[in-house]
Design an enzyme around this catalytic site. Structure first.
Site, short mmCIF file in Angstrom:
data_model
loop_
_atom_site.label_atom_id
_atom_site.label_comp_id
_atom_site.label_asym_id
_atom_site.label_seq_id
_atom_site.Cartn_x
_atom_site.Cartn_y
_atom_site.Cartn_z
N HIS A 1 36.50 26.44 40.00
CA HIS A 1 37.02 27.67 39.03
C HIS A 1 37.27 27.41 37.50
O HIS A 1 38.13 26.56 37.35
CB HIS A 1 37.78 29.01 39.55
CG HIS A 1 38.72 29.79 39.67
ND1 HIS A 1 37.26 30.75 38.76
CD2 HIS A 1 39.50 30.53 39.71
CE1 HIS A 1 37.54 31.66 39.46
NE2 HIS A 1 38.54 31.73 39.28
N ALA B 1 47.62 29.27 40.76
CA ALA B 1 48.81 29.18 40.68
C ALA B 1 49.66 27.82 40.19
O ALA B 1 50.13 27.48 38.95
CB ALA B 1 49.91 30.45 40.90
#
Ligand SMILES: NC(=O)c1ccc[n+]([C@@H]2O[C@H](COP(=O)([O-])OP(=O)(O)OC[C@H]3O[C@@H](n4cnc5c(N)ncnc54)[C@H](OP(=O)(O)O)[C@@H]3O)[C@@H](O)[C@H]2O)c1
Length: 405
Positions: free
Chosen positions: A181, A158
């Site tokens: 990721h 985030a």
């Protein structure tokens, strides 16, 4: 289902022990099964480390008929790593779970690594505790990026999205952008992480928590990781991704794409790794309780025996071995009921995969985790889980384990 009723001659000496609770009983049966199956196990153990048997330089491994290249740490001794990165400054941004593990491993490998975190955050203090020195190898995010040639974006997913408008202009030509990721660039429509077109963009995603990345490295072993290239402007991105993978502490590196990495990762953690297994535990436990079983019995038959006796066998030698190590009664039922569970669950897994691929899971995660009070909200949800009867019963069962007495 009891595994104790049918036992072969070899198991008879265990008869007396079978008066003990079911969870332990099956472990005894498993132990006897282990003796009987020892020849199979020995053969399998010998065959297990396939990669180790490869001739150095040949890394094509047959995974159930599908040939894949696997890259290994052994080809990157520390002198070669240090030589490869001798002109680089690895600027690791974010010092959470992965930042801690990867950063310390890079430092122990003798590479020029610096940390970039905000000064008022928890990570700044954590980094100081781990021996990073402000002004020497610990900086605020912008300063670390300006000094770095390889920018390792290890902020929370985030936060990667939130900070990107500020960070992007600093990722200038000649630098390399590294992720652990595929989340941010793959779901760029949602995260707005549109990478600059003139830099290499690579990924190395350890298949475990940052703590495990660190502990395996300290034991002289390496975690398995996947690696990928999103953008290759220098023609060297793949080799760099592999070298980075080894440098952060990987033992074996599996090649993938950013898309495949993020899809499989989000899917797996929502499924068998975490969400799915929790749902299955709850469903089995609730039925046992509705049918009048005590909390301890319901817990032992659902979680304790799974985690303490049977799942470790799957992990070590495979599902067939675990089946073989249980009684014929248990085995018969397990084989019969597998298709029912598979058929019931497959549509759920298909929905889940769709929800991952179309970005719904990413949207949900970004929206939820960007709320200022997301930590408090998670804590409330974890408190609810902690207070479920099954997990309260589990706490009591764990306290009675032999190692706790
Ligand atoms: N954890 C795992 O098991 C795992 C495994 C494989 C891959 N990954 C991937 O590795 C990456 C890092 O994950 P992680 O679990 O290590 O992250 P994490 O523990 O959640 O770390 C968060 C880091 O981000 C910083 N941060 C959060 N919000 C920020 C903001 N607005 N501005 C600046 N810094 C901010 C935090 O600093 P403060 O202390 O200052 O808040 C902290 O250093 C992610 O892409 C994740 O998907 C994680």
């Amino acid at each position: 289902m009891s595994a104790s009723r049918t036992f072969s001659k070899a198991l008879r000496p265990l008869g007396r022990q079978l008066a003990t609770p079911a969870a332990q009983r099956r472990t005894f049966v498993a132990a006897a099964g282990l003796v009987r199956a020892s020849a199979v196990a020995a053969a399998r153990t010998a065959a297990a480390p396939v990669a180790k048997q490869q001739t150095r330089g040949v890394k094509t491994i047959d995974f159930a008929g599908s040939k894949e290249d696997v890259y290994e740490r052994a080809d990157w001794p520390i002198e070669k790593l240090q030589e490869y990165f001798k002109n680089d400054t690895l600027a690791l941004i974010g010092y959470g779970s992965q930042g801690h593990g990867q950063g310390l491993n890079l430092r122990d490998n003798g590479l020029n690594v610096i940390i970039g975190v905000r000064k008022n955050g928890k990570s700044w203090q954590d980094a100081i505790q781990d021996g990073w020195v402000p002004g020497k190898n610990l900086f605020e995010v912008d300063e670390a990026i300006s000094k770095g040639t390889i920018i390792m974006n290890l902020l929370s997913d985030a936060a990667q999205s939130e900070t990107w408008p500020h960070i992007k202009p600093q990722i200038t030509k000649g630098k390399t952008l590294y992720f652990s990721h595929g989340f941010s660039p793959v779901f760029k429509d949602l995260t707005h992480v549109e990478v600059p077109t003139d830099v290499d963009v690579i990924l190395c995603a350890p298949k475990g928590s940052g703590r495990t990345v660190r502990s395996l490295f300290k034991e002289g072993r390496g975690i398995n990781s996947s690696f990928a290239v999103y953008q290759d402007v220098t023609g060297k991105a793949k080799e760099k991704a592999i070298a980075m993978g080894v440098a952060i502490g990987s033992g074996y590196l599996y090649e993938t794409t950013f898309e495949k990495e993020v899809h499989s990762d989000l899917y797996g953690e929502r499924g068998c790794l975490m969400g799915g297994i929790h749902g299955m535990f709850l469903a089995q436990y609730e039925v046992l309780r509705e049918q009048g079983h005590s909390p301890s019995e319901a817990f032992n038959e659902t979680v304790e025996e799974a985690t303490q006796s049977l799942y470790p066998l799957i992990g070590k030698y495979g599902m067939d071995y675990m089946f073989e190590a249980c009684s014929t009664t248990a085995r018969r039922g397990a084989i019969d009921w597998t298709p029912r569970f598979k058929d019931a669950l497959k549509p759920v897994f298909s929905d889940l995969y769709k929800s991952v691929k179309d970005g719904s899971e990413t949207k949900r995660s970004l929206e939820y985790n960007s709320q200022p009070d997301y930590r408090e909200k998670y804590e409330k949800e974890l408190e609810e889980i902690r207070n479920l009867e099954i997990w309260r019963a589990g706490k009591a069962v764990r306290a009675l384990r032999p190692e706790n007495n």
